[in-house]
Design a protein around this motif. Structure first.
Motif, PDB file in Angstrom:
ATOM      1  N   ALA A 182       0.848  -1.196   0.000  1.00  0.00           N
ATOM      2  CA  ALA A 182       0.000   0.000   0.000  1.00  0.00           C
ATOM      3  C   ALA A 182       0.886   1.249   0.000  1.00  0.00           C
ATOM      4  CB  ALA A 182      -0.909   0.002   1.222  1.00  0.00           C
ATOM      5  N   GLY A 183       0.496   2.203  -0.828  1.00  0.00           N
ATOM      6  CA  GLY A 183       1.275   3.417  -0.979  1.00  0.00           C
ATOM      7  C   GLY A 183       2.262   3.374  -2.132  1.00  0.00           C
ATOM      8  N   GLY A 184       2.459   2.202  -2.681  1.00  0.00           N
ATOM      9  CA  GLY A 184       3.401   2.042  -3.780  1.00  0.00           C
ATOM     10  C   GLY A 184       2.812   2.382  -5.135  1.00  0.00           C
ATOM     11  N   SER A 185       3.625   2.175  -6.174  1.00  0.00           N
ATOM     12  CA  SER A 185       3.230   2.518  -7.534  1.00  0.00           C
ATOM     13  C   SER A 185       3.511   1.364  -8.480  1.00  0.00           C
ATOM     14  CB  SER A 185       4.011   3.753  -8.017  1.00  0.00           C
ATOM     15  OG  SER A 185       3.729   4.881  -7.220  1.00  0.00           O
ATOM     16  N   LEU A 186       2.764   1.332  -9.538  1.00  0.00           N
ATOM     17  CA  LEU A 186       2.995   0.396 -10.632  1.00  0.00           C
ATOM     18  C   LEU A 186       2.677   1.100 -11.942  1.00  0.00           C
ATOM     19  CD1 LEU A 186       1.405  -3.002  -9.471  1.00  0.00           C
ATOM     20  CD2 LEU A 186       3.828  -2.548  -9.843  1.00  0.00           C
ATOM     21  N   ARG A 187       3.339   0.643 -12.995  1.00  0.00           N
ATOM     22  CA  ARG A 187       3.038   1.161 -14.326  1.00  0.00           C
ATOM     23  C   ARG A 187       2.656  -0.006 -15.216  1.00  0.00           C
ATOM     24  NH1 ARG A 187       6.978   3.615 -18.977  1.00  0.00           N
ATOM     25  NH2 ARG A 187       5.568   5.208 -19.809  1.00  0.00           N
TER      26      ARG A 187
ATOM     27  N   MET B 187      -0.016   4.096 -11.934  1.00  0.00           N
ATOM     28  CA  MET B 187      -0.853   4.012 -10.748  1.00  0.00           C
ATOM     29  C   MET B 187      -0.012   4.352  -9.521  1.00  0.00           C
ATOM     30  SD  MET B 187      -3.018   0.549 -11.612  1.00  0.00           S
ATOM     31  CE  MET B 187      -1.610  -0.529 -11.369  1.00  0.00           C
ATOM     32  N   ASN B 188      -0.413   5.377  -8.823  1.00  0.00           N
ATOM     33  CA  ASN B 188       0.305   5.824  -7.637  1.00  0.00           C
ATOM     34  C   ASN B 188      -0.568   5.703  -6.393  1.00  0.00           C
ATOM     35  OD1 ASN B 188       2.514   6.611  -9.283  1.00  0.00           O
ATOM     36  ND2 ASN B 188       1.579   8.616  -9.648  1.00  0.00           N
ATOM     37  N   SER B 189       0.085   5.728  -5.246  1.00  0.00           N
ATOM     38  CA  SER B 189      -0.628   5.657  -3.962  1.00  0.00           C
ATOM     39  C   SER B 189      -1.621   4.505  -3.957  1.00  0.00           C
ATOM     40  CB  SER B 189      -1.352   6.984  -3.680  1.00  0.00           C
ATOM     41  OG  SER B 189      -0.439   8.062  -3.655  1.00  0.00           O
ATOM     42  N   LEU B 190      -1.163   3.353  -4.359  1.00  0.00           N
ATOM     43  CA  LEU B 190      -2.052   2.199  -4.466  1.00  0.00           C
ATOM     44  C   LEU B 190      -2.549   1.767  -3.092  1.00  0.00           C
ATOM     45  CD1 LEU B 190      -0.128   0.293  -7.235  1.00  0.00           C
ATOM     46  CD2 LEU B 190      -2.514   1.006  -7.363  1.00  0.00           C
ATOM     47  N   GLN B 191      -3.784   1.309  -3.086  1.00  0.00           N
ATOM     48  CA  GLN B 191      -4.433   0.853  -1.865  1.00  0.00           C
ATOM     49  C   GLN B 191      -4.944  -0.578  -2.059  1.00  0.00           C
ATOM     50  OE1 GLN B 191      -4.309   2.745   0.905  1.00  0.00           O
ATOM     51  NE2 GLN B 191      -3.134   4.169  -0.379  1.00  0.00           N
ATOM     52  N   PRO B 192      -5.170  -1.301  -0.974  1.00  0.00           N
ATOM     53  CA  PRO B 192      -5.656  -2.679  -1.113  1.00  0.00           C
ATOM     54  C   PRO B 192      -6.917  -2.795  -1.967  1.00  0.00           C
ATOM     55  CG  PRO B 192      -4.932  -2.313   1.128  1.00  0.00           C
ATOM     56  CD  PRO B 192      -4.855  -0.975   0.433  1.00  0.00           C
TER      57      PRO B 192
END
Length: 117
Positions: free
Chosen positions: A14-19, A85-90
């Motif tokens: 959580a809080g991480g990023s993916l592209r 995608m930033n600030s990813l959450q569950p």
């Protein structure tokens, strides 16, 4: 036959990023550049929902709940569409799909994004 291949999914805290990337293979220049692209997602037990879309004229639309965290972009030279995608959450955990609309609708097989708390 247009084929879409998504990549970039995985496990992130959580809080991480993916592209995410969506490459259009067997895709002519005219089909890609005039297409509307969309990213959709489907969480377990839920209906598929639109995340973001971008048409050939530059109009971009986001799901209201995701504005400010997700960014869609396209690289016409590479026949590729991206979703940052930033600030990813569950609750962002889902299979993410790419869609191309031009003389028909085409879907990729999806890439799984899992966000741990």
């Amino acid at each position: 036959q247009v084929q879409l291949v998504e990549s970039g999914g995985g496990l992130v805290q959580a809080g991480g990023s993916l592209r995410l990337s969506c490459s259009c293979t067997v895709c002519t220049v005219s089909i890609f550049r005039l297409a509307t692209f969309g990213w959709y997602r489907q969480a377990p037990g839920k209906q598929r929902e639109m995340v973001a879309s971008a048409d050939s004229g530059g109009t971009i639309t986001y799901a209201d709940s995701l504005k400010g965290r997700f960014t869609i972009s396209r690289d016409n030279a590479k026949n590729t569409v991206f979703l940052q995608m930033n600030s990813l959450q569950p609750e962002d955990t889902a299979v993410y799909y790419c869609r191309l609309s031009n003389r028909g609708d085409y879907w990729g097989k999806g890439t799984l994004v899992t966000v741990s708390s």
